[in-house]
Design a protein around this motif. Structure first.
Motif, mmCIF file in Angstrom:
data_model
loop_
_atom_site.group_PDB
_atom_site.id
_atom_site.type_symbol
_atom_site.label_atom_id
_atom_site.label_comp_id
_atom_site.label_asym_id
_atom_site.label_seq_id
_atom_site.Cartn_x
_atom_site.Cartn_y
_atom_site.Cartn_z
ATOM 1 N N TYR A 198 4.816 4.489 -6.191
ATOM 2 C CA TYR A 198 5.276 4.040 -7.513
ATOM 3 C C TYR A 198 4.201 4.284 -8.577
ATOM 4 N N HIS A 199 2.954 4.128 -8.154
ATOM 5 C CA HIS A 199 1.864 4.315 -9.105
ATOM 6 C C HIS A 199 1.928 5.714 -9.727
ATOM 7 N N HIS A 215 1.646 -2.419 -8.306
ATOM 8 C CA HIS A 215 2.965 -2.641 -7.712
ATOM 9 C C HIS A 215 3.359 -4.111 -7.836
ATOM 10 N N LEU A 229 0.837 -1.202 0.000
ATOM 11 C CA LEU A 229 0.000 0.000 0.000
ATOM 12 C C LEU A 229 0.873 1.254 0.000
ATOM 13 N N GLY A 266 -2.681 1.344 -6.993
ATOM 14 C CA GLY A 266 -1.232 1.376 -6.828
ATOM 15 C C GLY A 266 -0.682 0.073 -6.288
ATOM 16 N N TYR A 270 4.335 1.690 -0.712
ATOM 17 C CA TYR A 270 5.182 1.889 -1.888
ATOM 18 C C TYR A 270 4.383 1.862 -3.182
ATOM 19 N N GLY A 271 3.362 1.003 -3.200
ATOM 20 C CA GLY A 271 2.569 0.878 -4.421
ATOM 21 C C GLY A 271 1.961 2.192 -4.860
ATOM 22 N N SER A 272 1.380 2.914 -3.916
ATOM 23 C CA SER A 272 0.730 4.161 -4.323
ATOM 24 C C SER A 272 1.752 5.199 -4.794
#
Lengths: 202, 202, 202, 202
Positions: free
Chosen positions: A169-170, B170, A163, B166, A165-167
DNA sequence: TCGTAACCGAGACGGTACGTCTGGTCTTTTT
DNA sequence: AAAAAGACCAGACGTACCGTCTCGGTTACGA
């Protein structure tokens, strides 16, 4: 990628000057311009080095970009300790995000990810450099918070990291919105709130 | 990318057969094998078409992959209505994630994102096809939930979407962990809990 | 090349306007610019005609150039009669050579000869148009001179024609020296002297 | 065309093996088959060489054909001395026309001449290789004959060469008649007779 | 007057060669 | 042994041209 037995071996030793020149040229070119628009010939010329010298130490363009990027990003490896998870995460993420805004890093990252999906060896290398370390540190921070009672023992740490890092990187990769400091805070706050809450499914 | 005024114009009309053959060849090759390993020559031969015909309608390989991918993904455009945001989101995300598991889509997406960072026109096209529509639909679902009182009026919808999509992107792009149905549920649940909670900073 | 049964046939008759426009465009382009640099597309556009219309009547670019060249060259077909072979030959060659100097005809001729060596049908057509007729007329002039006693009965007429035309074509094609009127006269004089003389081999 | 300073320079030296293989492939293909039907790809494959290597040393197909042809033709550069001009000329021309009959050289020559009329640089190269040398040698023979008193001092040497070579090239290029040894003799005899004679105009 | 047949313009198409470029390797001399 | 220089191979690139084709539409003639 450019590692070899560093023992003294017979013959002329590796030129540190060449190594540095190559990495600097890579930073100037590969980390700035669209990846495919930079040729190895141009890179070699910019570094004042022959192409063969580059290929002796790096197997492909992407590996070189990987090293150049790593040199810029992974300087700080120590764990922060602000006595709150929120503070720790912000201490890790804010400097990274600020660095992200200084150059078009989305460009390289996208190119590297493309290679990740084409070459398993490279994928391994990429994850070792840019995924595992960072996740281990994040994991340590979160586990410490669990010990402190900030988060329940049942917390899914991988979920948390994805959650967080994903957002980021998104937005980095899709570029549909900027990665402001405010955004980082919200991502951290909302994620931590979500993890902390007892959420009942319908 | 391959749209033109569909009026009857003089001259031989565009061959629908060729168009379809090209898109199908693109789906078979570009959506499966590592992007750079597929040459336009092979693509043309597979489609039984001349290279010039491809280039007449698609400016680059990435554009073609974009169209082929769009044809596979964006069939369902209607909004679900399960009377809860959780249900609505799962109704949107689960089928998508299941489709994601049928082919190595991370590969194409990474390649497309690389091009997004190199060509502004392509970026525009990419976002129109794969970002805006999806976000608009997500926005509609969330706003409906706000109307129903499920989430506070102050909810940051963009933040919500970045947390949801995201984290999925990811894993898709980095491949460090699978995108299981369970993972989707957790992402949705944790995000919704985070948005709903009144989180006080330390 | 563009001949067909000229009988009245059912259907729309051939457009004389198109035919003329094509030949004029061919003369303007093919007889002036280097052959390979003129595309059929440009030709068609210049003539205000579709490519298909050109190909309906001429099988290839070279055939079209052949017709265009023929239209410019072979207007005068009558035999001169100046009562001397020298006068007759000059009456034939001088006007031709003067026309040669008005445009870079060597260009087309070389291109046509290249095609002559690649396509037997075209070779046949080329010789019919540009070789046979001219040689027949030359043959007639020389035979008349033999009848008059200007040259011996044993004269090798083909040799004579090859000496006369060969030296002119040589300069036209190789471009190592200009084809002046003076040169034509010398060619005629020397050839006739050679033919007339009783030359004893060593 | 493929000449460069032959000094020892740093870097990998030019591959003599590749150079030879290319010229041999060119001889086998370009000097035999219709020029336009031989592609650079086929040539490269036949020579076991990459296309780029060909283009590094020869700017176009015609230049390559030029070199290949030169290698076959211009082996013998010495002047004959048979004590008569007739003998000298036959000693030069007979071996050449005999060689001419072994392969369809008219084909290449026509193609090269076409290029001569399209590219001035190539024209220069062509004349240097195939015109000037040959004419210089012919000029020397004729001047020697003038010294010997075989021909008048007023002899137009260029005219002589154009008559001799022109008639041979004429048959080579137009193909309307074969170039027999007998024909060569007649050309020589008639030309020399014409030059020797005091021809009075009407 | 109406159908039929050959024509025409426009432009998409298959095929193919082009000449260039890049990635990556190899060979030589020099350090 | 390593480096600089640069030639080399492999092969994809995107373009250009040729000659064909498929449309819609036109222009004559003969029924």
């Amino acid at each position: 990628m450019s590692t070899r037995a560093e023992q003294r071996r017979p013959g002329r030793p590796r030129s540190e000057k060449a190594r540095t020149a190559i990495l600097e040229a890579a930073a100037d070119l590969l980390l700035v311009r669209p990846f495919r628009e930079v040729s190895m010939d141009e890179l070699a010329e910019r570094a004042g080095v022959s192409k063969a010298t580059i290929y002796r130490w790096w197997p492909k363009k992407e590996s070189l970009a990987l090293d150049a990027l790593f040199r810029e990003w992974e300087v700080e490896q120590s764990l922060p300790d602000t006595s709150s998870l929120r503070g720790d995460l912000l201490a890790v993420l804010r400097p990274w995000v600020r660095r992200l805004r200084t150059r078009p890093y989305g460009r390289v990252i996208a190119a590297l990810l493309t290679e990740v999906h084409a070459d398993p060896d490279f994928a391994e290398e990429y994850r070792t450099r840019f995924v595992h370390g960072r996740r281990e540190r994040g994991r340590a921070l979160i586990n410490r918070a669990i010990e402190r009672g900030e988060l329940p023992r049942s917390t899914d740490v991988d979920l948390a990291l994805d959650l967080l890092y994903g957002s980021l990187y998104h937005r980095l990769l899709h570029g549909h919105a900027p990665i402001s400091d405010r955004f980082v805070e919200k991502v951290v706050d909302t994620t931590l709130a979500g993890l902390a809450a007892e959420y009942r499914k319908t």
